[in-house]
Design a protein around this motif. Sequence first.
Motif, PDB file in Angstrom:
ATOM      1  N   HIS A 113     193.952 -79.371 -45.820  1.00 56.24           N
ATOM      2  CA  HIS A 113     192.547 -79.077 -46.086  1.00 56.24           C
ATOM      3  C   HIS A 113     191.881 -78.542 -44.827  1.00 56.24           C
ATOM      4  O   HIS A 113     191.435 -77.420 -44.789  1.00 56.24           O
ATOM      5  N   PHE A 114     191.840 -79.373 -43.771  1.00 62.16           N
ATOM      6  CA  PHE A 114     191.261 -78.877 -42.518  1.00 62.16           C
ATOM      7  C   PHE A 114     191.822 -79.669 -41.344  1.00 62.16           C
ATOM      8  O   PHE A 114     192.436 -80.724 -41.529  1.00 62.16           O
ATOM      9  N   ALA A 115     191.585 -79.110 -40.145  1.00 61.80           N
ATOM     10  CA  ALA A 115     191.966 -79.823 -38.923  1.00 61.80           C
ATOM     11  C   ALA A 115     190.699 -80.184 -38.178  1.00 61.80           C
ATOM     12  O   ALA A 115     189.720 -79.423 -38.176  1.00 61.80           O
ATOM     13  N   ALA A 116     190.699 -81.364 -37.591  1.00 63.73           N
ATOM     14  CA  ALA A 116     189.574 -81.776 -36.753  1.00 63.73           C
ATOM     15  C   ALA A 116     190.075 -81.852 -35.313  1.00 63.73           C
ATOM     16  O   ALA A 116     191.196 -82.293 -35.064  1.00 63.73           O
ATOM     17  N   VAL A 117     189.258 -81.387 -34.391  1.00 60.18           N
ATOM     18  CA  VAL A 117     189.578 -81.524 -32.971  1.00 60.18           C
ATOM     19  C   VAL A 117     188.570 -82.494 -32.385  1.00 60.18           C
ATOM     20  O   VAL A 117     187.354 -82.297 -32.530  1.00 60.18           O
ATOM     21  N   ASN A 118     189.068 -83.551 -31.791  1.00 63.92           N
ATOM     22  CA  ASN A 118     188.220 -84.613 -31.228  1.00 63.92           C
ATOM     23  C   ASN A 118     187.191 -85.103 -32.257  1.00 63.92           C
ATOM     24  O   ASN A 118     185.992 -85.211 -31.982  1.00 63.92           O
ATOM     25  N   ASP A 119     187.695 -85.339 -33.468  1.00 66.75           N
ATOM     26  CA  ASP A 119     186.901 -85.910 -34.567  1.00 66.75           C
ATOM     27  C   ASP A 119     185.755 -85.024 -35.045  1.00 66.75           C
ATOM     28  O   ASP A 119     184.743 -85.516 -35.569  1.00 66.75           O
ATOM     29  N   LYS A 120     185.937 -83.717 -34.902  1.00 67.64           N
ATOM     30  CA  LYS A 120     184.952 -82.780 -35.443  1.00 67.64           C
ATOM     31  C   LYS A 120     185.726 -81.675 -36.152  1.00 67.64           C
ATOM     32  O   LYS A 120     186.688 -81.131 -35.580  1.00 67.64           O
ATOM     33  N   LYS A 121     185.333 -81.358 -37.394  1.00 68.02           N
ATOM     34  CA  LYS A 121     186.058 -80.309 -38.136  1.00 68.02           C
ATOM     35  C   LYS A 121     186.030 -79.021 -37.334  1.00 68.02           C
ATOM     36  O   LYS A 121     184.986 -78.619 -36.818  1.00 68.02           O
ATOM     37  N   SER A 122     187.205 -78.390 -37.238  1.00 68.81           N
ATOM     38  CA  SER A 122     187.347 -77.260 -36.327  1.00 68.81           C
ATOM     39  C   SER A 122     187.689 -75.965 -37.055  1.00 68.81           C
ATOM     40  O   SER A 122     188.353 -75.971 -38.094  1.00 68.81           O
ATOM     41  N   GLU A 123     187.246 -74.852 -36.479  1.00 69.91           N
ATOM     42  CA  GLU A 123     187.734 -73.545 -36.906  1.00 69.91           C
ATOM     43  C   GLU A 123     189.219 -73.470 -36.551  1.00 69.91           C
ATOM     44  O   GLU A 123     189.644 -74.021 -35.521  1.00 69.91           O
ATOM     45  N   LEU A 124     189.983 -72.729 -37.357  1.00 66.39           N
ATOM     46  CA  LEU A 124     191.407 -72.576 -37.041  1.00 66.39           C
ATOM     47  C   LEU A 124     191.604 -71.762 -35.765  1.00 66.39           C
ATOM     48  O   LEU A 124     192.613 -71.874 -35.083  1.00 66.39           O
ATOM     49  N   GLU A 125     190.598 -70.944 -35.433  1.00 61.42           N
ATOM     50  CA  GLU A 125     190.692 -70.052 -34.264  1.00 61.42           C
ATOM     51  C   GLU A 125     190.354 -70.758 -32.950  1.00 61.42           C
ATOM     52  O   GLU A 125     190.471 -70.161 -31.882  1.00 61.42           O
ATOM     53  N   ARG A 126     189.905 -71.993 -33.028  1.00 57.10           N
ATOM     54  CA  ARG A 126     189.504 -72.697 -31.808  1.00 57.10           C
ATOM     55  C   ARG A 126     190.676 -72.812 -30.821  1.00 57.10           C
ATOM     56  O   ARG A 126     191.795 -73.148 -31.212  1.00 57.10           O
ATOM     57  N   ILE A 127     190.381 -72.544 -29.560  1.00 56.24           N
ATOM     58  CA  ILE A 127     191.418 -72.639 -28.525  1.00 56.24           C
ATOM     59  C   ILE A 127     191.475 -74.070 -28.002  1.00 56.24           C
ATOM     60  O   ILE A 127     190.449 -74.657 -27.640  1.00 56.24           O
ATOM     61  N   LEU A 128     192.682 -74.619 -28.010  1.00 56.64           N
ATOM     62  CA  LEU A 128     192.848 -76.017 -27.604  1.00 56.64           C
ATOM     63  C   LEU A 128     192.758 -76.174 -26.087  1.00 56.64           C
ATOM     64  O   LEU A 128     193.158 -75.289 -25.326  1.00 56.64           O
ATOM     65  N   GLN A 129     192.196 -77.295 -25.687  1.00 58.81           N
ATOM     66  CA  GLN A 129     192.049 -77.624 -24.263  1.00 58.81           C
ATOM     67  C   GLN A 129     192.903 -78.858 -23.962  1.00 58.81           C
ATOM     68  O   GLN A 129     193.146 -79.670 -24.863  1.00 58.81           O
ATOM     69  N   PRO A 130     193.332 -78.993 -22.712  1.00 58.25           N
ATOM     70  CA  PRO A 130     194.128 -80.185 -22.373  1.00 58.25           C
ATOM     71  C   PRO A 130     193.378 -81.466 -22.768  1.00 58.25           C
ATOM     72  O   PRO A 130     192.162 -81.554 -22.568  1.00 58.25           O
ATOM     73  N   GLY A 131     194.098 -82.397 -23.351  1.00 56.43           N
ATOM     74  CA  GLY A 131     193.481 -83.667 -23.726  1.00 56.43           C
ATOM     75  C   GLY A 131     192.899 -83.683 -25.137  1.00 56.43           C
ATOM     76  O   GLY A 131     192.467 -84.730 -25.618  1.00 56.43           O
ATOM     77  N   ASP A 132     192.888 -82.511 -25.808  1.00 54.64           N
ATOM     78  CA  ASP A 132     192.363 -82.480 -27.181  1.00 54.64           C
ATOM     79  C   ASP A 132     193.246 -83.305 -28.115  1.00 54.64           C
ATOM     80  O   ASP A 132     194.470 -83.370 -27.934  1.00 54.64           O
ATOM     81  N   SER A 133     192.599 -83.895 -29.127  1.00 57.28           N
ATOM     82  CA  SER A 133     193.395 -84.543 -30.171  1.00 57.28           C
ATOM     83  C   SER A 133     193.101 -83.832 -31.494  1.00 57.28           C
ATOM     84  O   SER A 133     191.953 -83.535 -31.806  1.00 57.28           O
TER      85      SER A 133
END
Lengths: 79, 340
Positions: free
Chosen positions: A49-69
């Motif tokens: 359905h979707f991915a969340a980065v650091n407990d916030k729904k994220s765009e698929l295009e978001r660039i990951l940063q070190p330490g992201d979950s």
Amino acid sequence: MEIAFKFIGMTKSLVDGKAELTLDVPENCTVEESLGILGIDCRTTKQFHFAAVNDKKSELERILQPGDSVKVFPRSFGG
Amino acid sequence: MTGKERYKRQITFEGIGEAGQKKLSEARVCIIGTGALGTIIANSLCRSGVGFLRLVDRDYIEETNLQRQTLFTEWDASENRPKAIAAADHLSKVNSEVQIEPIVDDANASNIERLIKDADLILDGVDNFETRFLINEACHKHKIRWIYGGAAASGGATMNFLQEDDAPCFRCLMPEMPEPGAYPTCNTAGVVNPITGIIASYETAEALKILTGAESVSRRYLAVDVWDNLSEYIDIEKNPDCPVCAHRRYETLDSPFSSYAAALCGQDSWQIVPENRRAADFDALSARLGRLGEVKTSKFLLRFRGDGVSFKLFPDGRAMIDEVKDEVAARKIYAEYIGQ
Ligand SMILES: [Zn+2]
């Protein structure tokens, strides 16, 4: 860089039933690309359905940063 | 039995009190879908003393429902009683102070606005995303708050849509409607009853908070999985380009209503809704169909079984065609046996 992934409910089946894993991803890797490394096509996979980065729904295009979950959620459809 | 004694425990709870109880008794709630989630929500809101409950469901009760749909009995299943009627019958014995309006119908573009317009709050107990897209658009158009809930296998999710200016809508959470068949179904994924109980209870708690004006109303997405021991709260942002809440484009609601067919979650059956709804003549059909197979009728349903064909027909012309593989096969049976 190391990114922690958590697969919620039915999305575990996309990664051989593993609820949590960490993955070494290249710099400037997007959410979509990181899941692609795990063999998941976010645009066609039924369970995704979707991915969340650091407990916030994220765009698929978001660039990951070190330490992201990253948490991956299934579609909750039934009633 | 009236009033205060019945609600003593929840009036004593400081979150509700006398003032909250009065608000509940004046509230109007519409529950769309009275399956696993809907029966639990209806049961709890009825016992809590919500003044008016509209229960909308298109389906009838089957044996496989009894594992999780709490208001129904074996007799209801053996008679294939409509879910909305059986739920209302049961609840009217639980709390006769609550006005309950059962509606046996499919919530679709032709009737959704009528179903929600006079309610303070809508609760989602449906089993598909098409209806949720419709509820989302109708509720945004009429500025009515609604609560999404969904469950499957051992997991589920819920979120409130409060029609606040900067808040997301369901379309922000799910930008594209998945094609029917593009997501697992209750048939393939199954479901255990603690998760429907938990999601329905979260929906109920949020309903009580919203209706009594509590400040702690949730604005986040909650996902729970009882087999994996997790609950996760996630922030969802408003999509500044959302067709629904940013541009007020109601694509599902405004699409012209015509005859349509829908696969029913958890059953190998298809629902056919004819374009022109008119009362089905059960007597005439019984006489005709009786020559082709076994016919049983009640006030709510005509059941036919014979020669590899099985269906249920509602008085308003809707039919559930059993054991068919696709829409074409379902429509063929409708045309040949029921007509129009
Ligand atoms: Zn929106």
